[in-house]
Design a protein around this motif. Sequence first.
Motif, PDB file in Angstrom:
ATOM      1  N   GLN A   1       6.126   8.384 -15.850  1.00 33.22           N
ATOM      2  CA  GLN A   1       5.463   9.733 -15.100  1.00 33.22           C
ATOM      3  C   GLN A   1       3.963   9.672 -15.592  1.00 33.22           C
ATOM      4  O   GLN A   1       3.943  10.709 -14.236  1.00 33.22           O
ATOM      5  N   THR A   2       3.237  10.022 -16.363  1.00 33.35           N
ATOM      6  CA  THR A   2       1.590  10.077 -16.188  1.00 33.35           C
ATOM      7  C   THR A   2       1.568   9.309 -15.480  1.00 33.35           C
ATOM      8  O   THR A   2       0.489  10.798 -14.552  1.00 33.35           O
ATOM      9  N   GLU A   3       1.298   8.680 -15.203  1.00 32.60           N
ATOM     10  CA  GLU A   3       0.830   7.817 -13.406  1.00 32.60           C
ATOM     11  C   GLU A   3       1.483   8.428 -12.259  1.00 32.60           C
ATOM     12  O   GLU A   3       0.493   8.533 -11.615  1.00 32.60           O
ATOM     13  N   ILE A   4       2.560   8.542 -12.742  1.00 35.53           N
ATOM     14  CA  ILE A   4       3.754   8.931 -11.033  1.00 35.53           C
ATOM     15  C   ILE A   4       2.684  10.308 -11.418  1.00 35.53           C
ATOM     16  O   ILE A   4       2.714  11.152  -9.760  1.00 35.53           O
ATOM     17  N   ASP A   5       2.799  11.241 -11.597  1.00 39.83           N
ATOM     18  CA  ASP A   5       2.510  12.541 -11.962  1.00 39.83           C
ATOM     19  C   ASP A   5       0.853  12.886 -11.131  1.00 39.83           C
ATOM     20  O   ASP A   5       0.173  13.444 -10.594  1.00 39.83           O
ATOM     21  N   SER A   6      -0.233  11.872 -11.997  1.00 33.45           N
ATOM     22  CA  SER A   6      -1.516  12.094 -11.186  1.00 33.45           C
ATOM     23  C   SER A   6      -1.754  11.433  -9.935  1.00 33.45           C
ATOM     24  O   SER A   6      -2.741  12.259  -8.988  1.00 33.45           O
ATOM     25  N   LEU A   7      -1.104  10.750  -9.535  1.00 31.76           N
ATOM     26  CA  LEU A   7      -0.881  10.241  -7.935  1.00 31.76           C
ATOM     27  C   LEU A   7      -0.421  11.333  -6.465  1.00 31.76           C
ATOM     28  O   LEU A   7      -0.783  11.135  -5.622  1.00 31.76           O
ATOM     29  N   THR A   8       0.416  11.804  -7.530  1.00 29.08           N
ATOM     30  CA  THR A   8       1.027  12.296  -6.937  1.00 29.08           C
ATOM     31  C   THR A   8       0.388  13.589  -6.443  1.00 29.08           C
ATOM     32  O   THR A   8       0.108  14.226  -5.760  1.00 29.08           O
ATOM     33  N   ALA A   9      -0.591  14.748  -7.622  1.00 31.81           N
ATOM     34  CA  ALA A   9      -1.514  15.411  -7.719  1.00 31.81           C
ATOM     35  C   ALA A   9      -2.266  15.135  -6.711  1.00 31.81           C
ATOM     36  O   ALA A   9      -2.950  15.479  -6.036  1.00 31.81           O
TER      37      ALA A   9
ATOM     38  N   ARG B   1      -8.701   4.394  -2.593  1.00 32.41           N
ATOM     39  CA  ARG B   1      -9.099   3.844  -3.653  1.00 32.41           C
ATOM     40  C   ARG B   1      -9.273   4.324  -4.501  1.00 32.41           C
ATOM     41  O   ARG B   1      -9.398   4.375  -6.176  1.00 32.41           O
ATOM     42  N   GLN B   2     -10.778   5.505  -4.835  1.00 31.14           N
ATOM     43  CA  GLN B   2     -11.599   6.444  -5.625  1.00 31.14           C
ATOM     44  C   GLN B   2      -9.911   7.627  -5.719  1.00 31.14           C
ATOM     45  O   GLN B   2     -10.153   7.747  -6.941  1.00 31.14           O
ATOM     46  N   ARG B   3      -9.320   8.043  -4.460  1.00 31.93           N
ATOM     47  CA  ARG B   3      -8.431   8.928  -4.592  1.00 31.93           C
ATOM     48  C   ARG B   3      -7.260   8.348  -5.573  1.00 31.93           C
ATOM     49  O   ARG B   3      -6.809   9.264  -6.655  1.00 31.93           O
ATOM     50  N   TYR B   4      -7.058   7.537  -5.849  1.00 41.68           N
ATOM     51  CA  TYR B   4      -5.960   6.431  -7.081  1.00 41.68           C
ATOM     52  C   TYR B   4      -6.326   6.698  -7.977  1.00 41.68           C
ATOM     53  O   TYR B   4      -5.220   6.247  -8.899  1.00 41.68           O
ATOM     54  N   SER B   5      -7.616   6.305  -8.531  1.00 39.79           N
ATOM     55  CA  SER B   5      -7.872   6.148  -9.483  1.00 39.79           C
ATOM     56  C   SER B   5      -8.314   7.574 -10.742  1.00 39.79           C
ATOM     57  O   SER B   5      -8.323   8.323 -10.088  1.00 39.79           O
ATOM     58  N   PRO B   6      -7.415   7.021 -11.771  1.00 39.53           N
ATOM     59  CA  PRO B   6      -7.302   5.515 -12.699  1.00 39.53           C
ATOM     60  C   PRO B   6      -6.268   4.856 -12.920  1.00 39.53           C
ATOM     61  O   PRO B   6      -5.692   4.184 -13.383  1.00 39.53           O
ATOM     62  N   HIS B   7      -5.036   4.952 -11.494  1.00 39.30           N
ATOM     63  CA  HIS B   7      -4.348   4.779 -11.609  1.00 39.30           C
ATOM     64  C   HIS B   7      -4.190   3.629 -10.620  1.00 39.30           C
ATOM     65  O   HIS B   7      -3.060   3.568  -9.726  1.00 39.30           O
ATOM     66  N   GLY B   8      -5.382   3.372 -10.094  1.00 36.04           N
ATOM     67  CA  GLY B   8      -5.082   2.437  -8.533  1.00 36.04           C
ATOM     68  C   GLY B   8      -3.937   1.105  -9.127  1.00 36.04           C
ATOM     69  O   GLY B   8      -3.108   0.517  -8.024  1.00 36.04           O
ATOM     70  N   THR B   9      -3.916   0.713  -9.993  1.00 37.55           N
ATOM     71  CA  THR B   9      -2.158  -0.192  -9.875  1.00 37.55           C
ATOM     72  C   THR B   9      -1.779   0.350  -9.911  1.00 37.55           C
ATOM     73  O   THR B   9      -0.661  -0.816  -9.013  1.00 37.55           O
ATOM     74  N   VAL B  10      -0.969   1.602 -10.114  1.00 40.73           N
ATOM     75  CA  VAL B  10       0.598   1.584  -9.469  1.00 40.73           C
ATOM     76  C   VAL B  10       0.158   1.441  -8.387  1.00 40.73           C
ATOM     77  O   VAL B  10       1.499   1.766  -8.228  1.00 40.73           O
ATOM     78  N   ALA B  11      -0.575   2.305  -7.390  1.00 40.96           N
ATOM     79  CA  ALA B  11      -0.587   2.641  -6.123  1.00 40.96           C
ATOM     80  C   ALA B  11       0.159   1.608  -5.473  1.00 40.96           C
ATOM     81  O   ALA B  11       0.136   1.164  -4.691  1.00 40.96           O
ATOM     82  N   SER B  12      -1.183   0.065  -5.847  1.00 41.98           N
ATOM     83  CA  SER B  12      -0.741  -0.835  -5.523  1.00 41.98           C
ATOM     84  C   SER B  12       0.697  -1.487  -5.495  1.00 41.98           C
ATOM     85  O   SER B  12       0.973  -2.014  -4.297  1.00 41.98           O
ATOM     86  N   ILE B  13       1.150  -1.395  -6.461  1.00 45.85           N
ATOM     87  CA  ILE B  13       2.029  -1.263  -6.664  1.00 45.85           C
ATOM     88  C   ILE B  13       3.571  -1.173  -5.510  1.00 45.85           C
ATOM     89  O   ILE B  13       4.471  -1.276  -5.017  1.00 45.85           O
ATOM     90  N   TYR B  14       3.028   0.318  -5.439  1.00 47.12           N
ATOM     91  CA  TYR B  14       3.740   1.035  -4.225  1.00 47.12           C
ATOM     92  C   TYR B  14       3.573   0.375  -2.767  1.00 47.12           C
ATOM     93  O   TYR B  14       4.355   0.420  -1.943  1.00 47.12           O
ATOM     94  N   LEU B  15       1.976   0.151  -2.910  1.00 41.63           N
ATOM     95  CA  LEU B  15       1.900  -0.019  -1.615  1.00 41.63           C
ATOM     96  C   LEU B  15       1.699  -1.412  -1.447  1.00 41.63           C
ATOM     97  O   LEU B  15       2.706  -1.494   0.082  1.00 41.63           O
ATOM     98  N   TRP B  16       2.496  -2.060  -1.890  1.00 40.42           N
ATOM     99  CA  TRP B  16       3.510  -3.239  -2.089  1.00 40.42           C
ATOM    100  C   TRP B  16       4.301  -3.304  -1.327  1.00 40.42           C
ATOM    101  O   TRP B  16       4.634  -3.652  -0.063  1.00 40.42           O
ATOM    102  N   GLU B  17       5.177  -2.571  -1.659  1.00 42.23           N
ATOM    103  CA  GLU B  17       6.548  -2.091  -1.358  1.00 42.23           C
ATOM    104  C   GLU B  17       6.279  -1.555   0.133  1.00 42.23           C
ATOM    105  O   GLU B  17       7.528  -1.810   0.871  1.00 42.23           O
ATOM    106  N   ILE B  18       5.318  -0.864  -0.033  1.00 48.31           N
ATOM    107  CA  ILE B  18       5.439   0.247   1.817  1.00 48.31           C
ATOM    108  C   ILE B  18       4.991  -1.275   2.551  1.00 48.31           C
ATOM    109  O   ILE B  18       5.416  -0.113   3.747  1.00 48.31           O
ATOM    110  N   SER B  19       4.203  -1.867   2.508  1.00 51.14           N
ATOM    111  CA  SER B  19       3.365  -2.822   3.025  1.00 51.14           C
ATOM    112  C   SER B  19       5.038  -3.918   4.031  1.00 51.14           C
ATOM    113  O   SER B  19       4.440  -4.375   5.244  1.00 51.14           O
ATOM    114  N   PHE B  20       6.191  -3.364   3.424  1.00 49.21           N
ATOM    115  CA  PHE B  20       6.992  -4.953   4.053  1.00 49.21           C
ATOM    116  C   PHE B  20       7.955  -4.072   3.654  1.00 49.21           C
ATOM    117  O   PHE B  20       9.400  -4.394   4.214  1.00 49.21           O
ATOM    118  N   GLU B  21       8.429  -2.490   4.555  1.00 45.30           N
ATOM    119  CA  GLU B  21       8.948  -1.274   5.077  1.00 45.30           C
ATOM    120  C   GLU B  21       9.086  -2.224   5.907  1.00 45.30           C
ATOM    121  O   GLU B  21       8.303  -2.095   6.498  1.00 45.30           O
TER     122      GLU B  21
END
Length: 205
Positions: free
Chosen positions: A13-21, A185-205
């Motif tokens: 949840q920490t990573e999710i909350d940070s990226l959402t904010a 990428r800077q906006r997603y930092s320091p949780h860029g990897t979790v952002a990547s996991i979701y970007l992969w999913e979005i790309s195939f929608e």
Amino acid sequence: MPKVRTKSYDYGQTEIDSLTAADPVMGEALTRLGRLERVVIPDLFAALIHAMVGQLISAKAAQTIWERLQDRCGEMTAQRLAGLSADEIQRCGMTMKKAVSIHNIARLVAQGDVHLDELRDMSDQEVIAKLTALPGVGRWTAEMLLIHSLERPDVVSWGDIAIRRGMMKPYGLETLTKEQFDRFRQRYSPHGTVASIYLWEISFE
């Protein structure tokens, strides 16, 4: 035959909350898609070979070749893989160039000329520098190892076409410059990897 041990990338949840904010558009995707699992291979040698298999081919093709390679090896160790010829590796479905690179790396690790465990104590940039000195390993392959084995938290790969496509879709972009990519990428930092996991999913929608 024993298959390579895997686990899921560890985030919460920490990573999710940070990226959402940090980014409401990413936050919407996180909510809509729910929790996503990303497979991690803790063994560094197996993870490196897996990343090399996946270079420049679809995820589906990579999985097929990876299964064949595991079946042929019996156990995905440097010693077992070095014991195969480049021809045998190539017959799993990859190019000969890639097969030769994989065989050479297996031989270097098996002989003790390359110590992959050293990567665990290195920074991301040091890992990339060390790995890209190996035959057939570019920056994308090194970044995939950072995510899918070392579980480094802040990796977003410019060299990954699916990540770039996943970045363009939700923001309504027709093209994506390196400058735009770096801003996201800077906006997603320091949780860029979790952002990547979701970007992969979005790309195939």
